[in-house]
Design an enzyme around this catalytic site. Structure first.
Site, PDB file in Angstrom:
ATOM      1  N   TYR A   1      47.350  78.022 -49.253  1.00 23.64           N
ATOM      2  CA  TYR A   1      46.992  78.863 -50.155  1.00 23.64           C
ATOM      3  C   TYR A   1      47.322  78.250 -51.890  1.00 23.64           C
ATOM      4  CZ  TYR A   1      44.902  82.495 -46.911  1.00 23.64           C
ATOM      5  OH  TYR A   1      44.197  83.008 -45.770  1.00 23.64           O
TER       6      TYR A   1
ATOM      7  N   HIS B   1      83.269 101.411 -41.957  1.00 21.87           N
ATOM      8  CA  HIS B   1      82.763 100.510 -41.392  1.00 21.87           C
ATOM      9  C   HIS B   1      83.122  99.115 -43.403  1.00 21.87           C
ATOM     10  CE1 HIS B   1      79.924  97.697 -40.055  1.00 21.87           C
ATOM     11  NE2 HIS B   1      78.636  97.431 -41.344  1.00 21.87           N
TER      12      HIS B   1
ATOM     13  N   CYS C   1      50.955  81.344 -43.783  1.00 20.23           N
ATOM     14  CA  CYS C   1      50.041  81.935 -43.910  1.00 20.23           C
ATOM     15  C   CYS C   1      49.854  83.179 -43.327  1.00 20.23           C
ATOM     16  CB  CYS C   1      48.833  81.326 -43.210  1.00 20.23           C
ATOM     17  SG  CYS C   1      48.344  80.160 -44.363  1.00 20.23           S
ATOM     18  N   MET C   2      49.814  83.749 -42.632  1.00 18.82           N
ATOM     19  CA  MET C   2      49.737  85.008 -41.785  1.00 18.82           C
ATOM     20  C   MET C   2      50.058  84.973 -40.380  1.00 18.82           C
ATOM     21  SD  MET C   2      47.990  88.257 -41.378  1.00 18.82           S
ATOM     22  CE  MET C   2      47.221  88.608 -42.941  1.00 18.82           C
ATOM     23  N   ASP C   3      48.992  83.851 -39.671  1.00 17.66           N
ATOM     24  CA  ASP C   3      49.593  83.080 -39.375  1.00 17.66           C
ATOM     25  C   ASP C   3      49.045  82.090 -38.537  1.00 17.66           C
ATOM     26  OD1 ASP C   3      48.581  86.153 -38.231  1.00 17.66           O
ATOM     27  OD2 ASP C   3      45.839  85.419 -39.589  1.00 17.66           O
TER      28      ASP C   3
ATOM     29  N   ARG D   1      77.960 104.317 -48.353  1.00 20.41           N
ATOM     30  CA  ARG D   1      76.546 104.535 -46.900  1.00 20.41           C
ATOM     31  C   ARG D   1      77.164 105.793 -47.219  1.00 20.41           C
ATOM     32  NH1 ARG D   1      74.655  99.326 -43.527  1.00 20.41           N
ATOM     33  NH2 ARG D   1      76.774 100.319 -42.038  1.00 20.41           N
TER      34      ARG D   1
ATOM     35  N   LYS E   1      71.337  97.489 -32.609  1.00 20.71           N
ATOM     36  CA  LYS E   1      69.785  98.493 -33.988  1.00 20.71           C
ATOM     37  C   LYS E   1      68.758  96.805 -33.736  1.00 20.71           C
ATOM     38  CE  LYS E   1      73.106  97.033 -36.627  1.00 20.71           C
ATOM     39  NZ  LYS E   1      74.361  97.923 -38.001  1.00 20.71           N
TER      40      LYS E   1
ATOM     41  N   ARG F   1      83.319  96.251 -32.164  1.00 25.23           N
ATOM     42  CA  ARG F   1      81.845  96.304 -33.105  1.00 25.23           C
ATOM     43  C   ARG F   1      81.095  95.437 -33.807  1.00 25.23           C
ATOM     44  NH1 ARG F   1      83.262 101.048 -36.017  1.00 25.23           N
ATOM     45  NH2 ARG F   1      82.008  99.673 -37.526  1.00 25.23           N
TER      46      ARG F   1
HETATM   47  C1  LIG Z   1      75.560  96.694 -38.227  1.00 17.02           C
HETATM   48  C2  LIG Z   1      76.673  97.738 -37.694  1.00 17.02           C
HETATM   49  C3  LIG Z   1      77.537  96.607 -37.290  1.00 17.02           C
HETATM   50  C4  LIG Z   1      77.426  94.916 -36.365  1.00 17.02           C
HETATM   51  O1  LIG Z   1      77.375  94.564 -37.445  1.00 17.02           O
HETATM   52  P1  LIG Z   1      77.767  92.882 -37.361  1.00 17.02           P
HETATM   53  O2  LIG Z   1      78.062  92.060 -38.547  1.00 17.02           O
HETATM   54  O3  LIG Z   1      76.034  91.904 -36.834  1.00 17.02           O
HETATM   55  O4  LIG Z   1      78.652  92.404 -36.582  1.00 17.02           O
HETATM   56  C5  LIG Z   1      79.282  97.346 -37.273  1.00 17.02           C
HETATM   57  N1  LIG Z   1      79.080  98.687 -37.271  1.00 17.02           N
HETATM   58  C6  LIG Z   1      78.405  98.932 -37.655  1.00 17.02           C
HETATM   59  C7  LIG Z   1      78.161 101.194 -38.484  1.00 17.02           C
HETATM   60  C8  LIG Z   1      77.078  99.133 -38.547  1.00 17.02           C
HETATM   61  O5  LIG Z   1      76.435  99.713 -38.867  1.00 17.02           O
END
Ligand SMILES: *Cc1c(COP(=O)(O)O)cnc(C)c1O
Length: 382
Positions: free
Chosen positions: A266, A166, A313-315, A137, A39, A222
């Site tokens: 700044y 999770h 700064c931005m850049d 969640r 992701k 995962r």
């Molecule tokens: C992001 C995510 C992961 C991976 O998490 P890490 O901490 O980067 O290993 C696994 N499962 C779900 C549902 C997630 O949202």
């Protein structure tokens, strides 16, 4: 990335060799199938090139957060199973089915919506059931998931390929929450057995689970962050040899002497205590280099750690080399990664993304995923 953007001295270097070694090390450590999480532009490493490399490395499955990320992977020709882990919207369900993406079903109501769309399209949907074991969640609470699981397992239009939850605290090896979540998850899975249905793939472990809680590995893991060679909690020990995959480098754009008493950037928040040599680096918060590093972070110039001075700064931002420091225009500057020291026998100097996150008061995830599309990515070691 256009040729013009590639003229930028600033770039993200992604070491595909390190990525492959991390995949191999993690797989042999856990001994179960791996769903590689991609992701947020593969944690800033670049969605499609990284996914292709995962596929070549023999990863078993890919996971993304949003349906558009999954569609981008299918359009790029990725063939592996892809789970979309985020909550779904009714209007998107047809896209999942049309692009052969696995759906996270997180309530009875959403299950019914997926079934209705699948029936209308005449194609079964492949789903994973999301159980909430304490994250609060998305997902059906483990203490009331029986009817949901039963309805899904008996569905005519949904093939249940997985069941998952999770972990909220797995980055902390001592946290009691993880054992509790595992227990609740296994109780939820027992509903499947009770109705005599075949057990779908049970998956629970994120990087923290992979690194610290073997009991959470179950039928598939995962990991995201760990595959990129970064630890969710740098203080925790890790039993797997992981190498950082991403480096962030730039070059000196400007060199000058700042007189004692002059202020930099700044807000005039940093004042030179003595005459000092300051260089300007052409990357800023507009690229995702956090403004929180103002007068806090460090970078490598000529193999030495040098402090960022004044506001980012931005850049652009400024770095103090000290009264005696030297650097030339176009010298390499390392923001994340390693650089040879002037004295070659002393080994390389290193700044890890974990160090950057600590200086900015955040976590490595936010630093990596914040590095945006303005920075060209370069793939080496493939
Ligand atoms: C992001 C995510 C992961 C991976 O998490 P890490 O901490 O980067 O290993 C696994 N499962 C779900 C549902 C997630 O949202």
């Amino acid at each position: 990335m256009s040729d013009l953007a590639n003229q930028r001295p600033t770039r993200i270097r992604v070491d595909l060799g390190a990525l492959a070694r991390n995949v191999a090390a993690l797989r042999s450590h856990v001994g179960v199938p791996v769903m590689a999480i991609l992701k947020a532009n593969a944690y800033g490493h670049g969605l499609v090139p990284v996914a292709r490399h995962f596929e070549a490395c023999g990863v078993d499955q890919l996971g993304v957060a949003f349906v558009e990320e999954g569609i981008a992977l299918r359009r790029a020709g990725l063939r592996l199973p892809i789970l979309v882990m985020g909550g779904i919207f009714g209007r998107q369900i047809g896209l999942f089915i049309a692009h052969d993406l696995e759906v996270t079903v997180s309530s009875l109501d959403k299950l019914r919506q997926v079934e209705a769309t699948a029936e209308a399209m005449g194609r079964r949907a492949v789903v994973h059931l999301k159980i909430d074991t304490g994250m609060e969640r998305i997902g059906v609470h483990s203490y009331s998931c029986g009817p949901f699981i039963e309805a899904a397992m008996r569905s005519r239009w949904c093939t249940v390929r997985g069941i998952y939850s999770h972990l909220a605290c797995a980055d902390d090896p001592a946290h009691p929450m993880t054992a509790l979540q595992l227990e609740r998850f296994l109780e939820a899975c027992a509903h499947v057995e009770r109705i005599g249905a075949p057990m779908p793939l049970r998956h629970l472990a994120n990087s923290g689970g992979v690194l610290h809680f073997p009991a959470t590995w179950l039928d598939m893991v995962r990991p995201g962050l760990a595959l990129y060679g970064v630890l969710p909690d740098p203080a925790a020990r890790c039993g797997i040899a992981l190498e950082p995959v991403l480096s962030l480098v730039s070059q000196v754009a400007y060199f000058k002497v700042v007189r004692a008493g002059a202020t930099v950037s700044y807000g005039a928040t940093w004042t030179a205590p003595a005459d000092t040599r300051v260089v300007t680096i052409p990357i800023g918060y507009g690229d995702g280099w956090p403004r929180a590093l103002s007068s806090k972070g460090e970078v490598l110039v000529r193999g030495e750690r040098r402090p960022i001075v004044g506001r980012i700064c931005m850049d652009q931002f400024m770095v103090d080399l000290g009264p005696q420091g030297t650097a030339y225009n176009e010298d390499e500057v390392v923001l994340i990664g390693t650089q040879a020291r002037g004295d070659a026998t002393a080994g390389a100097a290193r700044i890890r993304v974990e160090d950057v996150a600590a200086a900015a008061g955040t976590i490595p995830y936010e630093i990596l995923t914040g590095l945006n599309e303005r920075i060209p990515r370069e793939y080496v070691g493939g």
